[in-house]
Write an enzyme that holds these catalytic residues in place. Structure first.
Site, PDB file in Angstrom:
ATOM      1  N   SER A 134       0.830  -1.214   0.000  1.00 59.31           N
ATOM      2  CA  SER A 134       0.000   0.000   0.000  1.00 59.31           C
ATOM      3  C   SER A 134       0.860   1.259   0.000  1.00 59.31           C
ATOM      4  O   SER A 134       0.564   2.232  -0.695  1.00 59.31           O
ATOM      5  CB  SER A 134      -0.961   0.009   1.187  1.00 59.31           C
ATOM      6  N   HIS A 145      -2.370  -8.751   1.828  1.00 62.91           N
ATOM      7  CA  HIS A 145      -2.006  -7.515   2.543  1.00 62.91           C
ATOM      8  C   HIS A 145      -3.096  -7.203   3.563  1.00 62.91           C
ATOM      9  O   HIS A 145      -3.254  -7.936   4.534  1.00 62.91           O
ATOM     10  CB  HIS A 145      -1.790  -6.412   1.506  1.00 62.91           C
ATOM     11  N   HIS A 186       6.169 -13.299   8.824  1.00 64.84           N
ATOM     12  CA  HIS A 186       6.321 -11.955   8.268  1.00 64.84           C
ATOM     13  C   HIS A 186       7.477 -11.936   7.277  1.00 64.84           C
ATOM     14  O   HIS A 186       8.457 -12.665   7.443  1.00 64.84           O
ATOM     15  CB  HIS A 186       6.574 -10.909   9.369  1.00 64.84           C
ATOM     16  N   ARG A 217       3.339  -4.446  17.130  1.00 58.26           N
ATOM     17  CA  ARG A 217       1.959  -3.964  16.931  1.00 58.26           C
ATOM     18  C   ARG A 217       0.971  -5.011  17.462  1.00 58.26           C
ATOM     19  O   ARG A 217      -0.100  -4.672  17.955  1.00 58.26           O
ATOM     20  CB  ARG A 217       1.699  -3.684  15.440  1.00 58.26           C
ATOM     21  N   ASP A 222      -1.816  -8.744  12.331  1.00 51.33           N
ATOM     22  CA  ASP A 222      -3.162  -9.209  11.989  1.00 51.33           C
ATOM     23  C   ASP A 222      -3.673 -10.315  12.903  1.00 51.33           C
ATOM     24  O   ASP A 222      -4.858 -10.647  12.871  1.00 51.33           O
ATOM     25  CB  ASP A 222      -3.184  -9.693  10.536  1.00 51.33           C
TER      26      ASP A 222
HETATM   27  N1  HAX Z   1       1.743 -20.681   8.179  1.00 53.28           N
HETATM   28  C1  HAX Z   1       2.222 -21.648   7.392  1.00 53.28           C
HETATM   29  N2  HAX Z   1       3.292 -21.514   6.586  1.00 53.28           N
HETATM   30  C2  HAX Z   1       3.924 -20.327   6.634  1.00 53.28           C
HETATM   31  C3  HAX Z   1       3.516 -19.278   7.475  1.00 53.28           C
HETATM   32  C4  HAX Z   1       2.366 -19.477   8.254  1.00 53.28           C
HETATM   33  N3  HAX Z   1       1.854 -18.529   9.035  1.00 53.28           N
HETATM   34  N4  HAX Z   1       4.337 -18.220   7.289  1.00 53.28           N
HETATM   35  C5  HAX Z   1       5.243 -18.611   6.365  1.00 53.28           C
HETATM   36  N5  HAX Z   1       4.992 -19.891   5.967  1.00 53.28           N
HETATM   37  C6  HAX Z   1       5.673 -20.646   4.926  1.00 53.28           C
HETATM   38  C7  HAX Z   1       5.513 -19.900   3.619  1.00 53.28           C
HETATM   39  O1  HAX Z   1       4.243 -20.172   3.011  1.00 53.28           O
HETATM   40  C8  HAX Z   1       6.674 -20.448   2.821  1.00 53.28           C
HETATM   41  O2  HAX Z   1       6.312 -21.719   2.352  1.00 53.28           O
HETATM   42  P1  HAX Z   1       6.781 -22.249   0.886  1.00 53.28           P
HETATM   43  O3  HAX Z   1       8.271 -22.313   0.995  1.00 53.28           O
HETATM   44  O4  HAX Z   1       6.110 -23.574   0.773  1.00 53.28           O
HETATM   45  O5  HAX Z   1       6.309 -21.231  -0.097  1.00 53.28           O
HETATM   46  C9  HAX Z   1       7.740 -20.616   3.891  1.00 53.28           C
HETATM   47  O6  HAX Z   1       7.049 -20.675   5.140  1.00 53.28           O
HETATM   48  C10 HAX Z   1       8.741 -19.462   3.939  1.00 53.28           C
HETATM   49  O7  HAX Z   1       8.030 -18.246   4.056  1.00 53.28           O
HETATM   50  P2  HAX Z   1       8.700 -16.955   4.751  1.00 53.28           P
HETATM   51  O8  HAX Z   1       9.899 -16.577   3.934  1.00 53.28           O
HETATM   52  O9  HAX Z   1       8.874 -17.183   6.190  1.00 53.28           O
HETATM   53  O10 HAX Z   1       7.545 -15.884   4.612  1.00 53.28           O
HETATM   54  P3  HAX Z   1       7.198 -14.971   3.332  1.00 53.28           P
HETATM   55  O11 HAX Z   1       8.030 -13.756   3.402  1.00 53.28           O
HETATM   56  O12 HAX Z   1       7.211 -15.759   2.071  1.00 53.28           O
HETATM   57  O13 HAX Z   1       5.664 -14.613   3.612  1.00 53.28           O
HETATM   58  C11 HAX Z   1       3.790 -14.001   4.911  1.00 53.28           C
HETATM   59  C12 HAX Z   1       5.290 -13.764   4.657  1.00 53.28           C
HETATM   60  C13 HAX Z   1       3.295 -12.971   5.941  1.00 53.28           C
HETATM   61  C14 HAX Z   1       2.974 -13.793   3.601  1.00 53.28           C
HETATM   62  C15 HAX Z   1       3.615 -15.444   5.461  1.00 53.28           C
HETATM   63  O14 HAX Z   1       4.282 -15.574   6.689  1.00 53.28           O
HETATM   64  C16 HAX Z   1       2.153 -15.845   5.590  1.00 53.28           C
HETATM   65  O15 HAX Z   1       1.554 -16.299   4.619  1.00 53.28           O
HETATM   66  N6  HAX Z   1       1.562 -15.657   6.812  1.00 53.28           N
HETATM   67  C17 HAX Z   1       0.163 -15.929   7.029  1.00 53.28           C
HETATM   68  C18 HAX Z   1      -0.694 -14.817   6.415  1.00 53.28           C
HETATM   69  C19 HAX Z   1      -0.545 -13.507   7.181  1.00 53.28           C
HETATM   70  O16 HAX Z   1      -0.541 -13.493   8.398  1.00 53.28           O
HETATM   71  N7  HAX Z   1      -0.467 -12.380   6.448  1.00 53.28           N
HETATM   72  C20 HAX Z   1      -0.390 -11.041   7.083  1.00 53.28           C
HETATM   73  C21 HAX Z   1       0.992 -10.418   7.001  1.00 53.28           C
HETATM   74  C22 HAX Z   1       1.057  -9.066   7.690  1.00 53.28           C
HETATM   75  C23 HAX Z   1       0.737  -7.954   6.730  1.00 53.28           C
HETATM   76  O17 HAX Z   1       1.549  -7.512   5.929  1.00 53.28           O
HETATM   77  N8  HAX Z   1      -0.489  -7.465   6.752  1.00 53.28           N
HETATM   78  O18 HAX Z   1      -0.872  -6.467   5.924  1.00 53.28           O
END
Ligand code: HAX
Length: 438
Positions: free
Chosen positions: A241, A271, A317, A326, A372
């Protein structure tokens, strides 16, 4: 006006620093870029500049160098409350200094003066089909306000070095109107009310929002609104954003165009939409077990989620490597005010169990909660239970950080963004060349 005065006084020095970097040190190498970063969403490439906030992987967000606990402690508080005035946070983001109570109140007074939404905006929102997503209505309303942009109207007569003044006017106008528009969308969409919310100049931003939303516990919700908007205001420049706002603004689109672009990025499930997913997961747990489960039951449920090919929402994250401050601030708020709430107790148990599960799975780089994991739970407690509205709340808060960045980007004359792209073949050729024996 206080923000104008303060930014104006700092500008000569900032402009000198920027000139020195651009003219004298332009060739200094800051980072190198790997193939993995190019195919991986530009992750971690150091290529953006902002002084408004910085995310330290080991510590979380710092607003103008201050951690969340420091910000919550240092900023002047709202009358009769423990949470800071949102106007004080805006001052901090814009000016880089902790305001006195009077200075924070001056920002609040600026908002109160500008807190009128033109009739045609209400008409436009009302004319949309009932099922329209609240983020669509919110982004449309911001775009509809563009008509009133001081920046756009003055563009042809302004010199470059005063762009920021018009940008500041627009930013104050826009941020003053956002809580009114958000509350109007809420009351209209879910309660069928068509009356215009009235902003009371005697109350601060948070208290006004709470009143216009018409939640039952107005005092408690005003405190949460203050905290929520402050915590969601900024997360440095690379998040979708903030970056979308910055990119659109770099073309000298005014702040209405730019922030509407930012909202459209915020609307995505990866996001801003994530907070509703988190609350949904907590409620699934609660429904399955008829309340807060045992530790063992939750442990198994978390593994079932992962084994079902799903992520555990609210955990992990891209940058942070510790529990999100937060999250901690919101959990602290809940534990002080309603520790017995079932969802709060459940969220606390999740914090105890899920990091262990994610560590055992061994994939997530950060097994800790992000913002979140709890924000929806707090809204739910106060009766704001319409999940698809949560991203709008995030948007009201996010406007504070991205508009501060917008003003400074114009003040420092930052150019239009234009990174270079390659074709897949070019990238493969780079790899081939690298792999060739010397
Ligand atoms: N549950 C299960 N698996 C997870 C995980 C979770 N909460 N967080 C990370 N992983 C997995 C990823 O899917 C990834 O798997 P693959 O190798 O199979 O693709 C692996 O662990 C490595 O990921 P990472 O490098 O630790 O994390 P990323 O930077 O790729 O992604 C995310 C960061 C926030 C998108 C991720 O942790 C996630 O999907 N979390 C759950 C959704 C979430 O809470 N989103 C809100 C984020 C906060 C925000 O920005 N809000 O606006």
């Amino acid at each position: 006006m206080i923000l104008h005065e303060k930014i104006s006084a700092q500008l000569p020095e900032w402009r000198e620093r920027m000139k020195a970097l651009a003219k004298d040190h332009a060739d200094v190498v800051v980072d190198h870029v790997t193939v993995g970063q190019i195919v991986g969403g530009m992750r971690d490439i150091k290529s953006l500049l902002t002084d408004v906030s910085f995310v330290d992987p080991a510590e979380g967000i710092r607003f103008r160098g201050m951690s969340i606990p420091e910000v919550l402690k240092a900023l002047p508080k709202a009358r009769g409350g423990k949470m800071p005035l949102v106007g004080g946070l805006y001052y901090l983001l814009m000016v880089g200094e902790v305001p006195t109570k009077e200075q924070a109140m001056e920002v609040e007074a600026e908002w109160a003066k500008r807190a009128v939404v033109p009739d045609y905006v209400y008409k436009m929102i009302k004319a949309m089909p009932q099922e329209t997503h609240p983020m669509t209505l919110f982004s449309q309303a911001v775009l509809a306000l563009q008509n009133n942009s001081v920046f756009a109207h003055k563009y042809h007569e302004m010199k470059k070095d005063v762009y920021w003044e018009a940008a500041l006017e627009d930013s104050l106008d826009l941020t003053a109107k956002l809580p009114i528009i958000a509350a109007f969308i809420y009351r209209m969409k879910y309660f069928g009310e068509k009356g215009k919310p009235r902003y009371n100049p005697k109350l601060d931003y948070g208290a006004n929002f709470s009143r216009m939303m018409k939640v039952a516990d107005k005092k408690g919700y005003a405190e949460l609104a203050r905290l929520y908007f402050i915590l969601h205001s900024d997360h440095e420049s690379g998040n979708a954003s903030a970056h979308a706002t910055h990119l659109a603004g770099s073309t000298l689109s005014d702040v209405y165009y730019a922030f509407s672009a930012g909202l459209n990025a915020l609307a995505g499930p990866l996001h801003g939409l994530a907070n509703q997913e988190c609350l949904g997961w907590l409620i699934d747990v609660k429904n399955k077990f008829g309340g807060v489960p045992t530790r063992d039951e939750l442990y198994k449920f978390a593994w079932d989620t992962l084994n079902g090919g799903h992520v555990i929402p609210g955990y992990g994250h891209a940058v942070l490597r510790v529990p999100d401050p937060r999250y901690m601030a919101q959990m602290d708020f809940a534990k002080k005010r309603f520790p017995e709430d079932e969802l709060v107790r459940l969220a606390d148990l999740v914090f105890d169990v899920v990091p262990q599960v994610l560590k055992e799975q061994g994939k997530a780089k950060n097994p800790a909660p992000n913002v979140d994991a709890i924000s929806g739970t707090l809204q739910y407690y106060y009766g704001v239970r319409e999940f698809d509205f949560y991203t709008v709340l995030f948007g009201v808060g996010r406007a504070l950080g991205v508009t501060a960045n917008y003003v400074w980007a114009r003040a420092l004359g930052w150019p239009i963004e234009r990174p270079k792209s390659l074709t897949t073949k070019m990238l493969e050729d780079v790899v081939k060349k690298e792999l060739q024996p010397a």
